[in-house]
Scaffold this motif. Structure first.
Motif, mmCIF file in Angstrom:
data_model
loop_
_atom_site.group_PDB
_atom_site.id
_atom_site.type_symbol
_atom_site.label_atom_id
_atom_site.label_comp_id
_atom_site.label_asym_id
_atom_site.label_seq_id
_atom_site.Cartn_x
_atom_site.Cartn_y
_atom_site.Cartn_z
ATOM 1 N N ASN A 26 1.042 -1.026 0.121
ATOM 2 C CA ASN A 26 0.092 0.054 0.066
ATOM 3 C C ASN A 26 0.871 1.266 0.050
ATOM 4 O OD1 ASN A 26 -2.423 -1.076 0.125
ATOM 5 N ND2 ASN A 26 -2.825 -0.890 2.222
ATOM 6 N N LYS A 54 1.926 1.696 -3.729
ATOM 7 C CA LYS A 54 0.808 1.874 -4.371
ATOM 8 C C LYS A 54 0.273 3.369 -4.449
ATOM 9 C CE LYS A 54 -2.600 -1.143 -3.340
ATOM 10 N NZ LYS A 54 -3.567 -2.111 -3.031
ATOM 11 N N ILE A 65 0.256 9.788 -0.987
ATOM 12 C CA ILE A 65 -1.113 10.708 -0.892
ATOM 13 C C ILE A 65 -1.753 11.104 0.213
ATOM 14 C CG2 ILE A 65 -1.497 10.244 -3.305
ATOM 15 C CD1 ILE A 65 -3.843 8.430 -2.343
ATOM 16 N N ILE A 93 -4.377 10.119 3.816
ATOM 17 C CA ILE A 93 -5.768 9.466 3.905
ATOM 18 C C ILE A 93 -6.372 10.602 4.933
ATOM 19 C CG2 ILE A 93 -7.275 7.968 4.800
ATOM 20 C CD1 ILE A 93 -4.758 5.889 4.762
ATOM 21 N N ILE A 123 -10.907 2.438 7.162
ATOM 22 C CA ILE A 123 -9.899 1.756 6.296
ATOM 23 C C ILE A 123 -9.943 0.347 6.504
ATOM 24 C CG2 ILE A 123 -9.042 3.913 5.156
ATOM 25 C CD1 ILE A 123 -6.560 3.445 7.270
ATOM 26 N N TYR A 153 -13.665 -1.389 2.094
ATOM 27 C CA TYR A 153 -13.794 -0.035 2.425
ATOM 28 C C TYR A 153 -12.406 0.530 1.604
ATOM 29 C CZ TYR A 153 -14.641 4.581 4.143
ATOM 30 O OH TYR A 153 -14.874 6.077 4.025
ATOM 31 N N ARG A 154 -12.779 1.664 0.545
ATOM 32 C CA ARG A 154 -11.501 2.300 -0.008
ATOM 33 C C ARG A 154 -12.013 3.624 -0.076
ATOM 34 N NH1 ARG A 154 -13.454 -2.241 -3.699
ATOM 35 N NH2 ARG A 154 -11.723 -3.347 -4.498
ATOM 36 N N ASP A 158 -10.737 6.002 -2.248
ATOM 37 C CA ASP A 158 -11.072 6.235 -3.506
ATOM 38 C C ASP A 158 -11.178 4.960 -4.275
ATOM 39 O OD1 ASP A 158 -10.889 6.910 -6.179
ATOM 40 O OD2 ASP A 158 -9.419 8.732 -5.997
ATOM 41 N N SER A 189 -8.024 2.863 -6.175
ATOM 42 C CA SER A 189 -7.711 1.606 -5.632
ATOM 43 C C SER A 189 -7.906 0.403 -6.752
ATOM 44 C CB SER A 189 -8.706 1.209 -4.354
ATOM 45 O OG SER A 189 -8.763 -0.312 -4.284
ATOM 46 N N GLY A 215 -9.329 -3.927 -1.870
ATOM 47 C CA GLY A 215 -10.073 -3.384 -0.612
ATOM 48 C C GLY A 215 -10.168 -4.327 0.642
ATOM 49 N N GLY A 223 -6.967 -5.639 1.757
ATOM 50 C CA GLY A 223 -5.569 -5.653 2.319
ATOM 51 C C GLY A 223 -5.720 -5.394 3.908
ATOM 52 N N LEU A 224 -6.036 -3.996 4.413
ATOM 53 C CA LEU A 224 -5.847 -3.628 5.771
ATOM 54 C C LEU A 224 -6.779 -4.449 6.613
ATOM 55 C CD1 LEU A 224 -5.917 0.215 5.498
ATOM 56 C CD2 LEU A 224 -3.886 -1.349 5.843
ATOM 57 N N SER A 225 -7.850 -5.054 6.049
ATOM 58 C CA SER A 225 -8.850 -5.837 6.868
ATOM 59 C C SER A 225 -7.969 -7.061 7.210
ATOM 60 C CB SER A 225 -10.003 -6.196 6.124
ATOM 61 O OG SER A 225 -10.974 -7.133 6.735
ATOM 62 N N THR A 227 1.453 8.767 5.206
ATOM 63 C CA THR A 227 0.662 8.060 6.218
ATOM 64 C C THR A 227 1.797 6.865 6.671
ATOM 65 O OG1 THR A 227 -1.033 7.863 4.538
ATOM 66 C CG2 THR A 227 -1.018 6.036 6.001
HETATM 67 P P1 ADP Z 1 -6.858 -1.738 -1.318
HETATM 68 O O1 ADP Z 1 -6.882 -2.976 -1.696
HETATM 69 O O2 ADP Z 1 -8.000 -0.819 -1.998
HETATM 70 O O3 ADP Z 1 -5.479 -0.908 -1.281
HETATM 71 P P2 ADP Z 1 -6.794 -1.723 1.532
HETATM 72 O O4 ADP Z 1 -7.827 -2.715 2.481
HETATM 73 O O5 ADP Z 1 -5.430 -2.338 1.489
HETATM 74 O O6 ADP Z 1 -7.412 -1.920 0.158
HETATM 75 O O7 ADP Z 1 -6.715 -0.385 2.047
HETATM 76 C C1 ADP Z 1 -8.187 0.291 2.055
HETATM 77 C C2 ADP Z 1 -7.939 1.852 1.671
HETATM 78 O O8 ADP Z 1 -6.997 2.581 2.543
HETATM 79 C C3 ADP Z 1 -7.356 2.001 0.187
HETATM 80 O O9 ADP Z 1 -8.233 1.786 -0.903
HETATM 81 C C4 ADP Z 1 -6.739 3.344 0.474
HETATM 82 O O10 ADP Z 1 -7.752 4.397 -0.170
HETATM 83 C C5 ADP Z 1 -6.441 3.465 1.796
HETATM 84 N N1 ADP Z 1 -5.026 3.200 2.018
HETATM 85 C C6 ADP Z 1 -4.489 2.300 2.652
HETATM 86 N N2 ADP Z 1 -2.935 2.300 2.711
HETATM 87 C C7 ADP Z 1 -3.012 3.544 2.183
HETATM 88 C C8 ADP Z 1 -1.440 4.450 2.337
HETATM 89 N N3 ADP Z 1 -0.547 3.872 2.743
HETATM 90 N N4 ADP Z 1 -1.715 5.650 1.622
HETATM 91 C C9 ADP Z 1 -2.884 6.044 1.442
HETATM 92 N N5 ADP Z 1 -3.865 5.371 1.436
HETATM 93 C C10 ADP Z 1 -3.992 4.323 1.926
#
Ligand code: ADP
Length: 256
Positions: free
Chosen positions: A161, A164, A192, A194, A202, A207-208, A210, A214, A221, A223-225, A248
């Motif tokens: 992330n 990305k 960029i 958040i 997040i 949940y995204r 944008d 994403s 959507g 990864g963080l979960s 971030t």
């Molecule tokens: P995704 O597959 O969309 O990256 P994640 O669950 O990993 O899904 O993250 C959820 C959302 O959190 C992302 O869609 C993005 O909008 C935001 N996000 C996660 N990590 C970052 C980061 N390092 N910088 C900016 N935005 C982030």
């Protein structure tokens, strides 16, 4: 055993043995709602790339295949969509696997330093594409009694992330330290950022901030979960510090 007919939820009371199990109707309903929402989200997420693949195949069959340049472009899109499906299915499987897992804290100690080195090596190529520097700073040898595949997955998701959602020529700083029975790991980027209103959401599945961005980045959507589930498994916690345009930082604390 007593069943409350009004609440239609099971309330089992075994007083003699001293065991009381109460199933609150609201939490049962909430769980059901979460499950229904998840299934409907999964269906939607799977359908989107499939619809796109079928659409492009149809157009190719209708004649677009005659024009090689157009055909190659469409095949590339089909390839990207198929890859998205692959990642999505992988993430869904991982999430459900972690959900039924128990804290396997009896694993032998693993070197966090070696795991981080592995992950950095794995992600170096995608960082290089945007000329992003991956900087590791781990003050000492840190041993953690956590399944190394889980910790690796967690770091891959966070660092991926950080690449990305970073800018060209940006940087990612990975640091770790230990003190008083806690290992602290930080993944910080110059990306960029958040906006504050999204911070608490997040970690939710799908949940995204944008959606378009994403998807363009190949995000699922989830990864963080997955990260949050792994951390919960080991009784740790995760917090986020972020500001749009500045970057971030995710900070993880895990009991040693
Ligand atoms: P995704 O597959 O969309 O990256 P994640 O669950 O990993 O899904 O993250 C959820 C959302 O959190 C992302 O869609 C993005 O909008 C935001 N996000 C996660 N990590 C970052 C980061 N390092 N910088 C900016 N935005 C982030």
């Amino acid at each position: 055993v007593y069943t409350n007919p009004i609440k239609s939820a099971d309330i089992k009371v075994q007083n003699a043995g001293g065991v009381i199990t109460l199933h609150n109707v609201t939490s049962v309903k909430k769980l059901e709602q979460i499950r229904t929402e998840f299934v409907s989200n999964v269906t939607h997420e799977l359908k989107t790339p499939l619809t796109s693949i079928r659409g492009f195949v149809e157009t190719l069959k209708d004649g677009a295949i005659e024009d090689t340049a157009v055909a190659i472009k469409f095949l590339d899109i089909i390839d990207i969509e198929a890859e998205r499906l692959y990642h999505l299915i992988n993430d869904i499987l991982q999430l459900s696997e972690i959900e039924i897992m128990r804290n396997d804290e009896h694993v032998s100690p693993n070197s966090l330093n070696l795991i981080v080195d592995d992950v950095v090596q794995l992600l170096e190529a995608s960082a290089n594409k945007k000329n992003i520097k991956l900087e590791v700073n781990i003050e000492t040898d840190i041993l953690i009694c956590i399944n190394k595949y889980r910790i690796k997955q967690m770091l891959i998701n966070l660092i991926d992330n950080a690449i990305k959602y970073n800018v060209e020529n940006g940087a990612v700083f990975i640091t770790a330290s230990k003190s008083k029975g806690t290992t602290t790991i930080s993944v910080k980027d110059t990306g960029i950022g958040i906006p504050q209103i999204h911070h608490s959401r997040i970690f939710e599945r799908f949940y995204r901030v944008d959606k378009g961005r994403s998807r363009n980045m190949g995000g699922t959507g989830l990864g963080l979960s997955i990260v949050k589930h792994i951390i919960n498994l080991y009784n740790g916690d995760i917090s986020v510090i972020s500001e749009p345009g500045k970057g971030t930082e995710f900070i993880i604390r895990l009991p040693l």
